[in-house]
Design a protein around this motif. Structure first.
Motif, mmCIF file in Angstrom:
data_model
loop_
_atom_site.group_PDB
_atom_site.id
_atom_site.type_symbol
_atom_site.label_atom_id
_atom_site.label_comp_id
_atom_site.label_asym_id
_atom_site.label_seq_id
_atom_site.Cartn_x
_atom_site.Cartn_y
_atom_site.Cartn_z
ATOM 1 N N GLY A 18 0.797 -1.184 0.000
ATOM 2 C CA GLY A 18 0.000 0.000 0.000
ATOM 3 C C GLY A 18 0.845 1.254 0.000
ATOM 4 O O GLY A 18 0.614 2.171 -0.776
ATOM 5 N N SER A 19 1.835 1.306 0.870
ATOM 6 C CA SER A 19 2.613 2.541 0.973
ATOM 7 C C SER A 19 3.520 2.739 -0.245
ATOM 8 O O SER A 19 3.771 3.875 -0.648
ATOM 9 N N LEU A 20 3.969 1.660 -0.838
ATOM 10 C CA LEU A 20 4.803 1.773 -2.032
ATOM 11 C C LEU A 20 3.980 2.323 -3.198
ATOM 12 O O LEU A 20 4.455 3.183 -3.958
ATOM 13 N N GLY A 21 2.756 1.849 -3.346
ATOM 14 C CA GLY A 21 1.871 2.354 -4.396
ATOM 15 C C GLY A 21 1.528 3.815 -4.188
ATOM 16 O O GLY A 21 1.496 4.606 -5.143
ATOM 17 N N LEU A 22 1.281 4.191 -2.948
ATOM 18 C CA LEU A 22 0.976 5.586 -2.651
ATOM 19 C C LEU A 22 2.178 6.474 -2.947
ATOM 20 O O LEU A 22 2.027 7.581 -3.480
ATOM 21 N N ALA A 23 3.367 6.005 -2.642
ATOM 22 C CA ALA A 23 4.576 6.778 -2.944
ATOM 23 C C ALA A 23 4.745 6.951 -4.453
ATOM 24 O O ALA A 23 5.130 8.027 -4.929
ATOM 25 N N ALA A 24 4.446 5.901 -5.217
ATOM 26 C CA ALA A 24 4.544 5.998 -6.675
ATOM 27 C C ALA A 24 3.520 6.990 -7.224
ATOM 28 O O ALA A 24 3.840 7.798 -8.115
ATOM 29 N N LEU A 25 2.303 6.961 -6.704
ATOM 30 C CA LEU A 25 1.286 7.899 -7.166
ATOM 31 C C LEU A 25 1.632 9.338 -6.779
ATOM 32 O O LEU A 25 1.399 10.272 -7.556
ATOM 33 N N ALA A 26 2.187 9.528 -5.608
ATOM 34 C CA ALA A 26 2.610 10.868 -5.198
ATOM 35 C C ALA A 26 3.727 11.372 -6.099
ATOM 36 O O ALA A 26 3.777 12.567 -6.444
ATOM 37 N N THR A 27 4.622 10.481 -6.525
ATOM 38 C CA THR A 27 5.695 10.864 -7.438
ATOM 39 C C THR A 27 5.130 11.283 -8.782
ATOM 40 O O THR A 27 5.575 12.277 -9.376
ATOM 41 N N VAL A 28 4.142 10.554 -9.284
ATOM 42 C CA VAL A 28 3.507 10.912 -10.552
ATOM 43 C C VAL A 28 2.836 12.275 -10.443
ATOM 44 O O VAL A 28 2.978 13.128 -11.330
ATOM 45 N N ALA A 29 2.108 12.501 -9.357
ATOM 46 C CA ALA A 29 1.418 13.779 -9.165
ATOM 47 C C ALA A 29 2.408 14.932 -9.068
ATOM 48 O O ALA A 29 2.215 15.993 -9.676
ATOM 49 N N THR A 30 3.477 14.733 -8.338
ATOM 50 C CA THR A 30 4.479 15.790 -8.176
ATOM 51 C C THR A 30 5.184 16.089 -9.489
ATOM 52 O O THR A 30 5.415 17.262 -9.832
ATOM 53 N N ALA A 31 5.524 15.045 -10.237
ATOM 54 C CA ALA A 31 6.207 15.247 -11.517
ATOM 55 C C ALA A 31 5.328 16.023 -12.487
ATOM 56 O O ALA A 31 5.808 16.936 -13.187
ATOM 57 N N ARG A 32 4.048 15.686 -12.543
ATOM 58 C CA ARG A 32 3.122 16.402 -13.435
ATOM 59 C C ARG A 32 2.970 17.850 -12.998
ATOM 60 O O ARG A 32 2.977 18.765 -13.834
ATOM 61 N N THR A 33 2.849 18.092 -11.717
ATOM 62 C CA THR A 33 2.700 19.450 -11.210
ATOM 63 C C THR A 33 3.926 20.292 -11.547
ATOM 64 O O THR A 33 3.805 21.411 -12.069
ATOM 65 N N HIS A 34 5.102 19.766 -11.284
ATOM 66 C CA HIS A 34 6.334 20.499 -11.573
ATOM 67 C C HIS A 34 6.500 20.731 -13.070
ATOM 68 O O HIS A 34 6.970 21.792 -13.488
ATOM 69 N N SER A 35 6.112 19.755 -13.874
ATOM 70 C CA SER A 35 6.216 19.892 -15.321
ATOM 71 C C SER A 35 5.342 21.039 -15.824
ATOM 72 O O SER A 35 5.767 21.835 -16.672
ATOM 73 N N LEU A 36 4.130 21.120 -15.318
ATOM 74 C CA LEU A 36 3.235 22.196 -15.742
ATOM 75 C C LEU A 36 3.721 23.562 -15.270
ATOM 76 O O LEU A 36 3.617 24.559 -15.996
ATOM 77 N N LEU A 37 4.248 23.622 -14.062
ATOM 78 C CA LEU A 37 4.723 24.909 -13.548
ATOM 79 C C LEU A 37 5.977 25.377 -14.280
ATOM 80 O O LEU A 37 6.149 26.575 -14.523
ATOM 81 N N ARG A 38 6.859 24.445 -14.643
ATOM 82 C CA ARG A 38 8.078 24.807 -15.368
ATOM 83 C C ARG A 38 7.805 25.207 -16.808
ATOM 84 O O ARG A 38 8.545 25.996 -17.381
ATOM 85 N N ALA A 39 6.755 24.632 -17.405
ATOM 86 C CA ALA A 39 6.459 24.923 -18.807
ATOM 87 C C ALA A 39 5.990 26.362 -18.991
ATOM 88 O O ALA A 39 6.101 26.911 -20.090
ATOM 89 N N GLY A 40 5.502 26.971 -17.949
ATOM 90 C CA GLY A 40 5.109 28.371 -18.005
ATOM 91 C C GLY A 40 3.882 28.632 -18.854
ATOM 92 O O GLY A 40 3.834 29.596 -19.608
ATOM 93 N N HIS A 41 2.879 27.789 -18.751
ATOM 94 C CA HIS A 41 1.643 27.991 -19.501
ATOM 95 C C HIS A 41 0.736 29.009 -18.824
ATOM 96 O O HIS A 41 -0.403 29.173 -19.228
ATOM 97 N N GLY A 42 1.215 29.667 -17.822
ATOM 98 C CA GLY A 42 0.404 30.640 -17.116
ATOM 99 C C GLY A 42 -0.583 30.008 -16.143
ATOM 100 O O GLY A 42 -1.549 30.651 -15.753
ATOM 101 N N LEU A 43 -0.339 28.767 -15.780
ATOM 102 C CA LEU A 43 -1.214 28.108 -14.824
ATOM 103 C C LEU A 43 -0.908 28.552 -13.405
ATOM 104 O O LEU A 43 0.234 28.815 -13.057
#
Length: 86
Positions: free
Chosen positions: A1-26
């Protein structure tokens, strides 16, 4: 359970950082929402795959079981020895 949650948190964080770095004005809130949405969709896909596997695997096992049951009966029959208690 905790390993899966860590993987999902990594996916969420990577997507968030990707959008913020791309500078789409979000805004940060929109980027976070998008990150968590992607992690949620991934989790839903994995749950659907697990459901599909859980319906296929038992049918495979039942097809193989009669052969193994016959082999077990043969072994059990060979192991039985009549012992005279007298």
């Amino acid at each position: 359970g905790s390993l899966g949650l860590a993987a999902l948190a990594t996916v969420a964080t990577a997507r968030t950082h990707s959008l913020l770095r791309a500078g789409h004005g979000l805004r940060v809130a929109s980027a976070l929402t998008s990150g968590y949405s992607r992690a949620f969709y991934l989790a839903a896909g994995l749950a659907a795959a697990a459901l599909a596997c859980s319906s296929v695997v038992p049918s495979i096992r039942t097809r193989r079981e009669p052969a193994s049951a016959r082999a077990a009966d043969q072994v059990d029959g060979a192991d039985r020895v009549a012992i005279d208690p007298a």
